[in-house]
Design an enzyme around this catalytic site. Structure first.
Site, mmCIF file in Angstrom:
data_model
loop_
_atom_site.group_PDB
_atom_site.id
_atom_site.type_symbol
_atom_site.label_atom_id
_atom_site.label_comp_id
_atom_site.label_asym_id
_atom_site.label_seq_id
_atom_site.Cartn_x
_atom_site.Cartn_y
_atom_site.Cartn_z
ATOM 1 C CG ASP A 1 51.077 44.684 56.101
ATOM 2 O OD1 ASP A 1 49.918 44.139 56.551
ATOM 3 O OD2 ASP A 1 51.295 45.020 55.170
ATOM 4 C CG HIS B 1 52.659 49.487 49.519
ATOM 5 N ND1 HIS B 1 52.580 50.880 50.219
ATOM 6 C CD2 HIS B 1 51.499 48.923 49.656
ATOM 7 C CE1 HIS B 1 51.258 50.736 50.694
ATOM 8 N NE2 HIS B 1 50.580 49.816 50.575
ATOM 9 C CD GLU C 1 55.906 51.620 51.256
ATOM 10 O OE1 GLU C 1 55.263 51.815 50.263
ATOM 11 O OE2 GLU C 1 55.133 52.247 52.427
ATOM 12 C CG ASN D 1 53.721 53.247 47.167
ATOM 13 O OD1 ASN D 1 53.074 52.160 47.252
ATOM 14 N ND2 ASN D 1 54.444 53.856 48.113
HETATM 15 C C1 F6R Z 1 47.651 45.651 54.234
HETATM 16 C C2 F6R Z 1 48.639 45.675 53.421
HETATM 17 C C3 F6R Z 1 48.565 46.738 52.360
HETATM 18 C C4 F6R Z 1 47.408 47.324 51.618
HETATM 19 C C5 F6R Z 1 47.583 48.554 50.617
HETATM 20 C C6 F6R Z 1 46.192 48.822 49.998
HETATM 21 O O1 F6R Z 1 47.737 44.581 55.201
HETATM 22 O O2 F6R Z 1 49.493 44.867 53.042
HETATM 23 O O3 F6R Z 1 49.453 46.324 51.346
HETATM 24 O O4 F6R Z 1 46.663 46.028 51.135
HETATM 25 O O5 F6R Z 1 48.133 49.563 51.411
HETATM 26 O O6 F6R Z 1 45.338 49.378 51.216
HETATM 27 P P1 F6R Z 1 43.853 49.856 51.178
HETATM 28 O O7 F6R Z 1 42.978 48.338 50.724
HETATM 29 O O8 F6R Z 1 43.416 50.379 52.235
HETATM 30 O O9 F6R Z 1 43.898 50.518 49.744
#
Ligand code: F6R
Length: 253
Positions: free
Chosen positions: A66, A137, A142, A135
Protein backbone atom coordinates in the site's frame (compact mmCIF):
# COMPACT_ATOMS: atom_id res chain seq x y z
CA UNK A 1 -1.24 -21.87 11.66
CA UNK A 2 -0.71 -19.87 14.89
CA UNK A 3 2.77 -19.59 16.36
CA UNK A 4 3.55 -17.80 19.60
CA UNK A 5 7.06 -16.46 20.14
CA UNK A 6 8.43 -14.93 23.36
CA UNK A 7 9.13 -11.45 21.96
CA UNK A 8 9.68 -9.25 18.91
CA UNK A 9 13.35 -10.14 18.56
CA UNK A 10 12.66 -13.88 18.35
CA UNK A 11 10.00 -13.10 15.73
CA UNK A 12 12.44 -10.94 13.78
CA UNK A 13 14.93 -13.79 13.89
CA UNK A 14 12.39 -16.33 12.68
CA UNK A 15 10.81 -14.27 9.91
CA UNK A 16 14.13 -12.95 8.60
CA UNK A 17 15.43 -16.53 8.45
CA UNK A 18 12.36 -17.53 6.46
CA UNK A 19 13.05 -14.68 4.02
CA UNK A 20 16.71 -15.62 3.64
CA UNK A 21 15.80 -19.26 3.08
CA UNK A 22 13.21 -18.32 0.49
CA UNK A 23 15.66 -16.14 -1.45
CA UNK A 24 18.33 -18.84 -1.30
CA UNK A 25 15.87 -21.37 -2.68
CA UNK A 26 14.46 -19.00 -5.29
CA UNK A 27 16.74 -16.04 -6.11
CA UNK A 28 14.09 -14.57 -8.42
CA UNK A 29 11.26 -14.87 -5.89
CA UNK A 30 8.39 -12.39 -5.84
CA UNK A 31 7.92 -10.91 -2.37
CA UNK A 32 4.85 -9.08 -1.08
CA UNK A 33 6.04 -6.45 1.40
CA UNK A 34 4.40 -4.63 4.28
CA UNK A 35 5.43 -1.47 6.12
CA UNK A 36 4.59 -0.32 9.66
CA UNK A 37 6.16 -0.60 13.09
CA UNK A 38 5.79 -4.38 13.22
CA UNK A 39 8.08 -4.88 10.24
CA UNK A 40 10.90 -2.60 11.37
CA UNK A 41 12.70 -5.20 13.54
CA UNK A 42 12.05 -7.86 10.88
CA UNK A 43 13.71 -5.81 8.14
CA UNK A 44 16.57 -4.76 10.44
CA UNK A 45 17.34 -8.38 11.22
CA UNK A 46 16.93 -9.43 7.60
CA UNK A 47 19.36 -6.73 6.40
CA UNK A 48 21.96 -7.83 8.97
CA UNK A 49 21.58 -11.50 8.07
CA UNK A 50 21.61 -10.87 4.32
CA UNK A 51 24.78 -8.77 4.60
CA UNK A 52 26.46 -11.38 6.74
CA UNK A 53 25.54 -14.16 4.32
CA UNK A 54 26.37 -12.10 1.21
CA UNK A 55 22.85 -12.83 -0.02
CA UNK A 56 22.22 -11.80 -3.62
CA UNK A 57 18.87 -9.98 -3.75
CA UNK A 58 19.30 -8.52 -7.23
CA UNK A 59 16.86 -10.99 -8.77
CA UNK A 60 14.08 -10.28 -6.29
CA UNK A 61 10.84 -8.69 -7.43
CA UNK A 62 8.71 -7.02 -4.79
CA UNK A 63 5.24 -5.54 -4.54
CA UNK A 64 4.36 -3.36 -1.59
CA UNK A 65 0.91 -3.64 -0.15
CA UNK A 66 0.00 0.00 0.00
CA UNK A 67 0.80 3.70 -0.21
CA UNK A 68 -0.84 6.89 1.04
CA UNK A 69 -2.55 8.99 -1.62
CA UNK A 70 -1.04 12.46 -1.88
CA UNK A 71 2.45 11.59 -0.62
CA UNK A 72 5.32 11.66 -3.12
CA UNK A 73 7.80 8.78 -2.94
CA UNK A 74 10.38 11.11 -1.40
CA UNK A 75 7.99 12.38 1.28
CA UNK A 76 9.55 11.11 4.53
CA UNK A 77 6.26 9.54 5.66
CA UNK A 78 5.47 7.78 2.39
CA UNK A 79 5.77 4.02 2.36
CA UNK A 80 8.23 4.36 -0.52
CA UNK A 81 10.54 6.30 1.83
CA UNK A 82 9.93 3.74 4.61
CA UNK A 83 11.03 0.92 2.31
CA UNK A 84 14.18 2.79 1.29
CA UNK A 85 15.03 3.51 4.90
CA UNK A 86 14.40 0.07 6.34
CA UNK A 87 15.22 -2.28 3.47
CA UNK A 88 15.94 -1.24 -0.10
CA UNK A 89 18.83 1.16 0.49
CA UNK A 90 20.80 -1.40 2.49
CA UNK A 91 21.08 -4.26 0.00
CA UNK A 92 21.73 -4.65 -3.71
CA UNK A 93 18.15 -4.70 -4.96
CA UNK A 94 17.41 -3.97 -8.62
CA UNK A 95 15.25 -0.83 -8.34
CA UNK A 96 13.40 -1.68 -11.56
CA UNK A 97 11.95 -4.77 -9.87
CA UNK A 98 10.61 -2.97 -6.77
CA UNK A 99 6.98 -2.00 -7.13
CA UNK A 100 5.00 0.35 -4.92
CA UNK A 101 1.67 1.99 -5.61
CA UNK A 102 2.12 5.61 -6.69
CA UNK A 103 0.39 7.95 -4.25
CA UNK A 104 0.58 10.77 -6.77
CA UNK A 105 -0.93 8.92 -9.75
CA UNK A 106 -3.19 11.31 -11.66
CA UNK A 107 -5.62 8.57 -12.73
CA UNK A 108 -5.92 6.42 -9.62
CA UNK A 109 -8.30 3.85 -11.08
CA UNK A 110 -6.02 3.27 -14.07
CA UNK A 111 -3.01 3.08 -11.77
CA UNK A 112 -4.70 0.43 -9.60
CA UNK A 113 -5.50 -1.61 -12.71
CA UNK A 114 -1.91 -1.30 -13.87
CA UNK A 115 -0.57 -2.33 -10.45
CA UNK A 116 -2.83 -5.39 -10.42
CA UNK A 117 -1.74 -6.26 -13.96
CA UNK A 118 1.96 -5.93 -13.09
CA UNK A 119 1.43 -8.19 -10.08
CA UNK A 120 -0.28 -10.79 -12.22
CA UNK A 121 2.36 -10.56 -14.97
CA UNK A 122 5.07 -11.24 -12.35
CA UNK A 123 3.57 -14.70 -11.80
CA UNK A 124 2.15 -13.81 -8.39
CA UNK A 125 3.61 -13.43 -4.92
CA UNK A 126 5.67 -16.33 -3.52
CA UNK A 127 5.90 -15.00 0.02
CA UNK A 128 3.65 -12.26 1.40
CA UNK A 129 4.54 -10.43 4.63
CA UNK A 130 1.63 -8.87 6.47
CA UNK A 131 1.02 -6.87 9.59
CA UNK A 132 -2.48 -6.34 10.94
CA UNK A 133 -4.29 -3.21 12.04
CA UNK A 134 -5.91 -3.06 15.48
CA UNK A 135 -9.24 -3.08 13.61
CA UNK A 136 -8.28 -6.20 11.63
CA UNK A 137 -7.24 -4.55 8.37
CA UNK A 138 -4.63 -6.24 6.21
CA UNK A 139 -2.91 -4.09 3.65
CA UNK A 140 -5.26 -1.14 3.93
CA UNK A 141 -8.31 -3.32 3.38
CA UNK A 142 -10.49 -1.90 6.12
CA UNK A 143 -13.37 -3.79 7.79
CA UNK A 144 -16.17 -4.45 5.31
CA UNK A 145 -13.92 -4.71 2.24
CA UNK A 146 -15.20 -7.45 -0.10
CA UNK A 147 -12.90 -10.46 -0.18
CA UNK A 148 -12.91 -10.53 -3.99
CA UNK A 149 -11.52 -7.02 -4.52
CA UNK A 150 -8.21 -6.35 -6.27
CA UNK A 151 -5.94 -3.29 -6.00
CA UNK A 152 -8.10 -0.27 -5.19
CA UNK A 153 -8.39 3.12 -3.55
CA UNK A 154 -9.54 3.08 0.06
CA UNK A 155 -10.77 5.65 2.52
CA UNK A 156 -8.83 4.98 5.72
CA UNK A 157 -10.81 4.17 8.85
CA UNK A 158 -10.66 6.80 11.58
CA UNK A 159 -9.03 4.21 13.87
CA UNK A 160 -6.28 3.61 11.31
CA UNK A 161 -5.54 7.33 10.97
CA UNK A 162 -5.38 7.68 14.75
CA UNK A 163 -3.12 4.61 15.07
CA UNK A 164 -0.80 5.82 12.30
CA UNK A 165 -0.59 9.38 13.61
CA UNK A 166 2.26 8.11 15.80
CA UNK A 167 4.46 8.04 12.69
CA UNK A 168 3.68 11.67 11.78
CA UNK A 169 4.82 14.88 13.46
CA UNK A 170 2.47 16.24 16.11
CA UNK A 171 -0.30 18.20 14.43
CA UNK A 172 0.48 16.82 10.95
CA UNK A 173 -2.49 15.47 9.02
CA UNK A 174 -2.45 11.72 8.35
CA UNK A 175 -3.60 11.17 4.75
CA UNK A 176 -7.25 10.09 4.56
CA UNK A 177 -6.93 7.67 1.68
CA UNK A 178 -4.56 5.13 0.23
CA UNK A 179 -4.04 2.66 -2.58
CA UNK A 180 -3.97 -0.93 -1.40
CA UNK A 181 -3.47 -4.34 -2.87
CA UNK A 182 -6.84 -6.09 -2.62
CA UNK A 183 -7.94 -9.03 -0.52
CA UNK A 184 -8.02 -11.29 -3.60
CA UNK A 185 -4.39 -10.49 -4.41
CA UNK A 186 -3.28 -11.09 -0.82
CA UNK A 187 -5.07 -14.45 -0.81
CA UNK A 188 -3.46 -15.48 -4.08
CA UNK A 189 0.05 -15.34 -2.53
CA UNK A 190 1.49 -18.84 -2.32
CA UNK A 191 2.58 -18.38 1.28
CA UNK A 192 1.70 -15.74 3.88
CA UNK A 193 3.42 -14.74 7.10
CA UNK A 194 1.34 -12.34 9.19
CA UNK A 195 3.11 -10.81 12.18
CA UNK A 196 1.31 -9.23 15.13
CA UNK A 197 3.24 -7.90 18.11
CA UNK A 198 2.46 -5.96 21.26
CA UNK A 199 -0.58 -5.67 23.46
CA UNK A 200 -2.36 -3.28 21.07
CA UNK A 201 -2.86 -6.32 18.80
CA UNK A 202 -4.06 -8.71 21.52
CA UNK A 203 -7.76 -7.95 21.01
CA UNK A 204 -7.71 -8.46 17.24
CA UNK A 205 -5.64 -11.65 17.53
CA UNK A 206 -8.22 -13.05 19.96
CA UNK A 207 -11.02 -12.01 17.60
CA UNK A 208 -9.25 -13.68 14.68
CA UNK A 209 -9.00 -16.87 16.72
CA UNK A 210 -12.59 -16.92 17.92
CA UNK A 211 -14.59 -15.60 14.96
CA UNK A 212 -15.70 -17.27 11.78
CA UNK A 213 -14.42 -15.85 8.52
CA UNK A 214 -16.13 -12.49 7.98
CA UNK A 215 -15.57 -9.40 5.85
CA UNK A 216 -16.18 -7.38 9.04
CA UNK A 217 -12.72 -8.55 10.18
CA UNK A 218 -10.48 -8.80 7.10
CA UNK A 219 -7.79 -10.64 9.08
CA UNK A 220 -10.14 -13.67 9.43
CA UNK A 221 -9.88 -14.30 5.68
CA UNK A 222 -6.47 -15.85 6.27
CA UNK A 223 -8.20 -18.84 7.91
CA UNK A 224 -9.05 -19.88 4.36
CA UNK A 225 -5.47 -19.73 3.10
CA UNK A 226 -3.69 -23.09 2.89
CA UNK A 227 -0.25 -21.70 3.79
CA UNK A 228 -0.75 -18.73 6.09
CA UNK A 229 1.00 -18.52 9.43
CA UNK A 230 -0.01 -16.08 12.16
CA UNK A 231 3.12 -15.23 14.10
CA UNK A 232 2.53 -13.42 17.38
CA UNK A 233 4.50 -12.51 20.48
CA UNK A 234 3.36 -13.19 24.04
CA UNK A 235 1.84 -9.71 24.35
CA UNK A 236 -0.28 -10.09 21.22
CA UNK A 237 -1.27 -13.60 22.34
CA UNK A 238 -2.29 -12.43 25.80
CA UNK A 239 -6.06 -12.39 25.19
CA UNK A 240 -6.23 -15.73 23.45
CA UNK A 241 -8.18 -18.36 25.37
CA UNK A 242 -5.87 -20.16 27.80
CA UNK A 243 -6.41 -23.45 26.03
CA UNK A 244 -5.27 -22.02 22.68
CA UNK A 245 -2.20 -20.44 24.23
CA UNK A 246 -1.24 -23.62 26.03
CA UNK A 247 -1.73 -25.81 23.01
CA UNK A 248 0.31 -23.60 20.72
CA UNK A 249 3.15 -23.11 23.17
CA UNK A 250 3.47 -26.86 23.52
CA UNK A 251 3.24 -27.23 19.74
CA UNK A 252 6.11 -24.78 19.34
CA UNK A 253 8.22 -26.63 21.84
C1 F6R B 1 1.35 -1.57 6.04
C2 F6R B 1 0.07 -2.28 6.09
C3 F6R B 1 -0.75 -2.27 7.32
C4 F6R B 1 0.07 -2.50 8.60
C5 F6R B 1 -0.84 -2.44 9.82
C6 F6R B 1 -0.06 -2.62 11.10
O1 F6R B 1 1.97 -1.71 4.77
O2 F6R B 1 -0.32 -2.84 5.11
O3 F6R B 1 -1.74 -3.25 7.23
O4 F6R B 1 0.69 -3.75 8.52
O5 F6R B 1 -1.49 -1.20 9.85
O6 F6R B 1 0.80 -1.53 11.29
P1 F6R B 1 1.87 -1.51 12.47
O7 F6R B 1 2.85 -2.58 12.16
O8 F6R B 1 2.49 -0.14 12.38
O9 F6R B 1 1.13 -1.77 13.72
Amino acid sequence: MLQIFPDTSSIAEHVSSALVARIHAKPDAVLGLATGGTMEPVYARFVAKAKQAGLDVSGITSFNLDEYIGLAPDHPKSYAAYMQEHLFAHLGFDASRLHLPDGLASDLAAHCQDYAARLQASGGVDLQLLGVGANGHIGFNEPGTPFDCTCHVVELAEQTRIDNSRFFAEGAIVPGSAITMGMAEIMSAREILLVATGKTKAQIVAEWYERDVTEAVPFTMLKQHPRARIIVDEAAASLLPAEARQQRLVANG
